[in-house]
Design a protein around this motif. Structure first.
Motif, mmCIF file in Angstrom:
data_model
loop_
_atom_site.group_PDB
_atom_site.id
_atom_site.type_symbol
_atom_site.label_atom_id
_atom_site.label_comp_id
_atom_site.label_asym_id
_atom_site.label_seq_id
_atom_site.Cartn_x
_atom_site.Cartn_y
_atom_site.Cartn_z
ATOM 1 N N THR A 1 0.851 -1.189 0.000
ATOM 2 C CA THR A 1 0.000 0.000 0.000
ATOM 3 C C THR A 1 0.885 1.236 0.000
ATOM 4 O OG1 THR A 1 -1.132 -1.245 1.688
ATOM 5 C CG2 THR A 1 -2.119 0.842 1.055
ATOM 6 N N ARG B 1 -13.929 6.579 6.053
ATOM 7 C CA ARG B 1 -14.138 5.316 5.324
ATOM 8 C C ARG B 1 -15.567 4.799 5.516
ATOM 9 N NH1 ARG B 1 -8.613 4.404 7.032
ATOM 10 N NH2 ARG B 1 -9.390 3.286 8.853
ATOM 11 N N LYS C 1 -18.491 4.247 2.582
ATOM 12 C CA LYS C 1 -19.246 3.017 2.431
ATOM 13 C C LYS C 1 -20.750 3.301 2.417
ATOM 14 C CE LYS C 1 -19.441 -1.639 4.046
ATOM 15 N NZ LYS C 1 -19.396 -2.509 5.171
ATOM 16 N N HIS D 1 -8.112 -3.981 8.122
ATOM 17 C CA HIS D 1 -9.566 -3.960 8.110
ATOM 18 C C HIS D 1 -10.030 -2.770 7.281
ATOM 19 C CE1 HIS D 1 -13.689 -3.417 9.623
ATOM 20 N NE2 HIS D 1 -13.642 -4.692 9.964
ATOM 21 N N GLU D 2 -10.964 -3.042 6.395
ATOM 22 C CA GLU D 2 -11.424 -2.048 5.433
ATOM 23 C C GLU D 2 -11.875 -0.729 6.083
ATOM 24 O OE1 GLU D 2 -14.817 -3.501 3.380
ATOM 25 O OE2 GLU D 2 -14.933 -1.700 2.127
#
Ligand code: PRX
Length: 668
Positions: free
Chosen positions: A6, A371, A375, A571-572
């Motif tokens: 990343t 985040r 979503k 974790h997303e």
């Protein structure tokens, strides 16, 4: 923590955003020369900032530095609450709104500076009557209600150090923190609202005070009535002689209370944070230097102006809630917004509705929240008028460029600069950040040090890396730096100042004076910092710091557990999540029921923020021949990666078996 992969993609990020000309024109700082000016004489620069505060007595010396011990503004006296309140009362700020508050159920309150001052004085008088004074410690365990800020400022006013404990921590965590600091008074509430439910704080406080030895230092508990129906919730009882309702003892007090004259180096507060052992550290912040840097960074990083409506979403239980909800903005005479509850109560538009309703101009939140907003989809923010916003901020963890761009497009409408601010509980205030009227931003990078701060990337041997990755290091003392760990001076030196001890850093500096924050970082060609995340055994779960050892201690505390190893797993939404590998005592069978029980046990010991996302029962844990658990391998398993080098393991088959188990149970 971002993986290497990343990170490589981060470093190829080539989108950059210069300050919008309109913004730069009106900004407090728009001339990059400020960096060189601060660098030319950092002490004079910080002294200029301190000079913007109110001092009862001026300092004799700006800095006394005997590594790793610093004293700032030696000989000066001041009061933090006086600086946040009294000094605004002489002019038009007297009737300016200091605090706007909205409860989760929709109830609202607001306080002018004059009203907030009166409320803080009443609380200060009440605390004094209860025998609390200069040098004492007060534990605060409150929801996000105005009384939280009032209680902190009342402590500061009378010279008692506060220790705010996040309302999401369990009764055991509260008990440990109270006992470590030997607090005389606990300020709590019957309950707080969260996502439509009630967090029964008083019940947790009762458990802390009565079970497992309780808290012998506590003399009184002051309880704010928050629950709108007016009953103590969750079976909590008011105990005669010990417990007092806040409204009974505070409301009748006078609206004036003298502010204690504090030495610049007197303790302002203790705030517990997780480290690499099972026991959280009480980070100590003192008065003069802390307030100076909190004040300076709030003014410049957020470009704070007289008519701004400033909203920081952090809870008062974290350092961001201390520096950027209370001390920094109030010292600047700002209008601060505080919201009690969840971003999705009653629906996912709540934050955007608040921005619309109060015409919020500055919004400071965490990547984990951004985040979640991503979503939930753009239809939520797009229903509201966000045109009042002029600046956005983030803090707490690395922000992935996609989230940064989403924030920029959908919340900032391409109009608002974004300040990605790197700092820690220990640094007390922002250290690496763009200046919104000066710095060209790049998504994912916190860019440059705040003027007057000197950071570098170092190798393990103390060499400077101009472009590339290594250990983040702060090479000079700064005003808001921690002064120690409560009750543990050795740990202070070992944890933060020993990485380059005995070495010469960058060719000319003794390593004893170089601070190691525990983060790995890289520097790009233009000198910008990219903080990757913790390189020690500390996790960053949804922006909250959790020690792997703390969770392991909680797990082995359960009678069924023989051994536990905890690692972070990408974790997303949360950035990282807790993954636990557990071996059971002989003869005990691994069941789903036991898994649930262990999970609840961790929540009971620490709090819901530490709840493991995955628990895997293991026959054995991978260890080196010297018996050290190989967390790196466990992390590879938890994140579903190919196994790295296992040749140093005592029994390489252990890890292969674990990986098979983990994958077959669908935990990855
Ligand atoms: O790893 C860094 C990460 O959060 C840690 C500090 O956590 P805490 O003391 O709880 O304070 C959080 C709020 C200041 C750091 O060691 N961190 C914080 N901000 C950033 C960050 N990582 C990357 N970018 C940031 N902007």
């Amino acid at each position: 923590m971002a993986s290497e992969q990343t990170l490589d993609s981060l470093l190829t990020e080539d989108r950059s955003f210069p300050p919008p000309p309109e913004f730069a024109r009106q900004a407090h700082v728009s001339d990059p020369a400020i960096y060189e000016q601060a660098e030319a004489d950092p002490e004079a620069y910080w002294a200029r900032w301190a000079g913007e505060l109110h001092w009862f007595r001026p300092w004799d010396q700006v800095l006394e530095w005997e590594p790793p011990f610093a004293k700032w503004f030696v000989g000066g006296t001041l009061n933090a609450a006086y600086n946040c309140l009294d000094r605004h009362l002489d002019g038009p700020r007297r009737t300016k709104t200091a605090l706007l508050w909205e409860g989760e159920p929709g109830d609202r309150k607001s306080f002018t500076y004059e009203e907030l001052h009166a409320e803080v004085c009443r609380a200060a008088n009440a605390l004094r009557k209860l025998g609390v004074g200069k040098g004492d410690r007060v534990a605060i365990y409150l929801p996000m209600i105005p009384e939280a800020a009032v209680a902190m400022l009342a402590c500061a006013r009378i010279g008692a150090a506060h220790s705010v404990v996040f309302g999401g921590f369990s009764s055991e965590s509260l008990r440990d923190r109270i006992n470590d600091a030997k607090a005389r008074l606990l300020i709590t509430a019957d309950g707080g609202y969260r996502r439509g439910g009630i967090v029964p704080l008083k019940r947790a406080a009762d458990e802390a005070l009565t079970e497992q030895g309780g808290c012998p230092s506590i003399e009184h508990v002051l309880v704010v009535r928050r629950h709108v129906e007016g009953e103590a919730v969750g079976g909590a009882q008011m105990e005669d002689g010990r417990d007092l309702w806040w409204h009974d003892v505070v409301a009748g007090e006078g609206a004036e209370a003298p502010a204690e004259e504090m030495d610049a180096e007197d303790l302002l507060y203790i705030l517990y944070t997780s480290g690499t052992t099972g026991k959280p550290k009480g980070i100590m912040h003192t008065t003069g230097g802390y307030l100076t840097q909190a004040y300076a960074t709030t003014k410049w990083v957020f470009d704070l102006k007289e008519d701004d409506v400033y909203w920081c979403t952090a809870d008062v239980g974290w350092v961001t809630g201390h520096s950027y909800l209370v001390y920094g903005p109030l010292a600047n005479g700002a209008t601060v917004l505080m919201y009690e509850g969840a971003p999705d109560a009653p629906d996912r538009g709540r934050f955007w509705k608040i921005i619309q309703d109060y015409k919020v101009t500055i919004f400071y939140t965490a990547p984990t929240a951004i985040r979640a907003f991503m979503k939930w989809g753009t239809e939520w923010p797009s229903r509201f008028d966000l045109s009042s916003l002029r600046l956005l901020g983030t803090v707490g963890e690395p922000i992935n460029p996609e989230a940064w761009i989403w924030y920029h497009l959908n919340i900032g409408h391409e109009r608002c600069p974004i300040v990605d601010t790197w700092w820690q509980t220990e640094t007390g205030a922002i250290m690496i950040t763009p200046l919104p009227g000066v710095t060209e931003t790049v998504p994912g990078s916190a860019t440059r040090t705040f003027p007057g701060i000197h950071a570098d990337i170092l190798t393990l041997q103390g060499d400077c890396i101009d472009a590339g990755g290594g250990f983040l290091a702060i090479r000079r003392p700064w005003p808001s730096m921690l002064r120690g760990i409560w009750g543990d001076p050795e740990r202070f030196r070992d944890t933060y100042w020993s990485k380059w001890q005995g070495m010469t850093v960058a060719g000319d500096q003794p390593g004893e004076g170089v601070y190691f924050p525990g983060d790995g970082a890289k520097r790009d060609e233009r000198g910008y910092f990219w903080v990757i995340g913790r390189i020690d055994d500390v996790l960053n779960v949804a922006g909250h710091r959790i020690g792997t050892m703390e969770v392991e201690s909680a797990l082995v505390d359960h009678p069924a557990v023989a051994e536990a190893a905890v690692v972070g797993k990408a974790h997303e939404l949360k950035g990282q999540a807790v993954a636990a590998f557990v071996t059971l005592k002989d003869g005990l069978a691994p069941t789903d029921e036991l898994k649930r029980e262990l999970s609840e046990h961790v929540v009971r010991k620490i709090g819901a923020i530490a709840r493991p996302d995955a628990i895997l029962f293991a026959g054995d844990l991978p260890k080196t021949r010297s018996g050290k658990i190989m967390r790196r391998l466990l992390k590879d398993i938890a994140e579903g990666r190919a196994l790295g080098d296992t040749t140093t393991l005592a029994d390489p088959s252990v890890v292969a078996r674990l990986k098979d188990d983990y994958e077959s149970k669908g935990e990855g």
